[in-house]
Design a protein around this motif. Structure first.
Motif, PDB file in Angstrom:
ATOM      1  N   GLY A 100      -5.108  -5.295  -0.997  1.00 22.85           N
ATOM      2  CA  GLY A 100      -5.334  -6.176  -0.290  1.00 22.85           C
ATOM      3  C   GLY A 100      -4.033  -6.917  -1.060  1.00 22.85           C
ATOM      4  N   ALA A 101      -3.345  -6.680  -1.766  1.00 14.98           N
ATOM      5  CA  ALA A 101      -2.206  -7.464  -2.194  1.00 14.98           C
ATOM      6  C   ALA A 101      -0.823  -6.774  -2.293  1.00 14.98           C
ATOM      7  CB  ALA A 101      -2.070  -7.834  -3.322  1.00 14.98           C
ATOM      8  N   ASP A 111       9.588 -11.354  -3.448  1.00 15.85           N
ATOM      9  CA  ASP A 111       7.877 -10.787  -3.200  1.00 15.85           C
ATOM     10  C   ASP A 111       7.336 -11.979  -3.538  1.00 15.85           C
ATOM     11  OD1 ASP A 111       7.974 -11.666  -6.050  1.00 15.85           O
ATOM     12  OD2 ASP A 111       8.844  -9.805  -6.959  1.00 15.85           O
ATOM     13  N   GLU A 112       5.978 -11.967  -4.148  1.00 16.64           N
ATOM     14  CA  GLU A 112       4.815 -13.367  -4.341  1.00 16.64           C
ATOM     15  C   GLU A 112       5.660 -13.804  -5.739  1.00 16.64           C
ATOM     16  OE1 GLU A 112       2.925  -9.885  -6.494  1.00 16.64           O
ATOM     17  OE2 GLU A 112       4.559 -10.034  -4.481  1.00 16.64           O
ATOM     18  N   ALA A 156      -6.252   1.121  -2.126  1.00 16.74           N
ATOM     19  CA  ALA A 156      -7.117   1.200  -0.834  1.00 16.74           C
ATOM     20  C   ALA A 156      -6.705   0.755   0.510  1.00 16.74           C
ATOM     21  CB  ALA A 156      -8.203   0.593  -0.803  1.00 16.74           C
ATOM     22  N   VAL A 157      -5.803   1.123   0.836  1.00 13.82           N
ATOM     23  CA  VAL A 157      -5.339   0.245   2.214  1.00 13.82           C
ATOM     24  C   VAL A 157      -5.254   1.309   3.454  1.00 13.82           C
ATOM     25  CG1 VAL A 157      -2.542   1.657   1.336  1.00 13.82           C
ATOM     26  CG2 VAL A 157      -2.611  -1.016   2.788  1.00 13.82           C
ATOM     27  N   VAL A 159       6.309  -2.175   1.252  1.00 11.95           N
ATOM     28  CA  VAL A 159       5.891  -2.121  -0.622  1.00 11.95           C
ATOM     29  C   VAL A 159       7.452  -2.102  -1.244  1.00 11.95           C
ATOM     30  CG1 VAL A 159       5.527  -0.097  -2.553  1.00 11.95           C
ATOM     31  CG2 VAL A 159       4.722   0.043   0.117  1.00 11.95           C
ATOM     32  N   PHE A 160       7.561  -2.759  -2.292  1.00 10.91           N
ATOM     33  CA  PHE A 160       8.550  -3.254  -3.322  1.00 10.91           C
ATOM     34  C   PHE A 160       8.670  -2.106  -4.985  1.00 10.91           C
ATOM     35  CE2 PHE A 160       7.103  -7.665  -1.636  1.00 10.91           C
ATOM     36  CZ  PHE A 160       8.202  -8.119  -0.994  1.00 10.91           C
ATOM     37  N   ALA A 161      10.403  -2.474  -4.730  1.00 13.80           N
ATOM     38  CA  ALA A 161      10.474  -0.762  -5.692  1.00 13.80           C
ATOM     39  C   ALA A 161      10.723  -1.925  -6.836  1.00 13.80           C
ATOM     40  CB  ALA A 161      11.231  -0.116  -5.179  1.00 13.80           C
ATOM     41  N   SER A 162      10.374  -2.587  -7.204  1.00 14.45           N
ATOM     42  CA  SER A 162      10.570  -3.509  -8.550  1.00 14.45           C
ATOM     43  C   SER A 162      10.179  -3.075  -9.242  1.00 14.45           C
ATOM     44  CB  SER A 162       9.379  -4.346  -8.141  1.00 14.45           C
ATOM     45  OG  SER A 162       7.956  -4.665  -8.422  1.00 14.45           O
ATOM     46  N   ALA A 163       9.178  -1.626 -10.059  1.00 15.85           N
ATOM     47  CA  ALA A 163       8.785  -1.428 -11.025  1.00 15.85           C
ATOM     48  C   ALA A 163       8.237  -2.585 -11.884  1.00 15.85           C
ATOM     49  CB  ALA A 163      10.312  -1.608 -12.139  1.00 15.85           C
TER      50      ALA A 163
END
Length: 181
Positions: free
Chosen positions: A117-118, A55-56, A95-96, A106-110
């Motif tokens: 946009g992120a 992830d980022e 809004a995507v 989509v990260f399932a990271s909690a």
């Protein structure tokens, strides 16, 4: 995707001063998108052993890949991901939009990040032991679910082995986030 039409180009290359020429040929294939389903679905998930897809923040959390197999762009605004059957509206998309044939990881990271946009993050993680997981419409209707997905093994992902949600689900190796299964 379906391959249509083949065009061959020929280019004559000089083969040294005063000599003949060599012919080099190659083909260009035009890829045409063919819709395979009527609504987006979860194409692939990783709930254990993600060590390569970052992830980022440089972390390697669990992830869910949503695929749009339809013939047009789908507005996911207000759609949801949930790991609780009793809470179909658990994690709402901002809004995507998702273009036809496109994938969204989509990260399932909690980490609970839902900024348009992120990179998106759920407010839950995916248990490696297996669990319920669903993609739901704004009204809470499940469009696609793994009920439950099986226990995960390090290095493998689990998902639909094809371009339609009706395709058989299977373990996938290697994992292919943002790519075809």
């Amino acid at each position: 995707a379906k391959v249509q039409g083949v065009t061959q180009f020929v280019y004559n290359m000089p083969n040294g001063t005063g000599r003949g020429s060599s012919i080099v040929g190659f083909q260009v294939r035009r890829v045409t998108f063919t819709p395979t389903d009527t609504e987006p679905f979860m194409a692939e998930i990783s709930a254990a052993g993600n060590t390569t897809y970052k992830d980022e923040n440089g972390d390697s959390p669990d992830w869910i890949e949503v695929y749009n197999p339809t013939g047009s762009t789908v507005d996911l605004t207000g759609w949801h991901l949930t790991n609780l059957e009793a809470q179909p509206n658990r994690r709402t998309f901002p809004a995507v939009t998702l273009a036809r044939g496109a994938r969204l990881v989509v990260f399932a990271s909690a980490k609970n990040r839902a900024v348009a946009g992120a990179r998106l993050h759920t407010d839950f993680k995916l248990p490696a032991a297996g669990s319920y997981l669903a993609l739901t419409k704004p009204d809470g209707t499940a469009v696609h679910s793994f009920a439950p997905y099986p226990a995960q093994t390090d290095g493998f992902s689990y998902g639909v082995n094809g371009l339609s949600r009706s395709a058989a689900a299977a373990f996938l190796y290697p994992a292919t986030p943002d790519g075809a299964n």
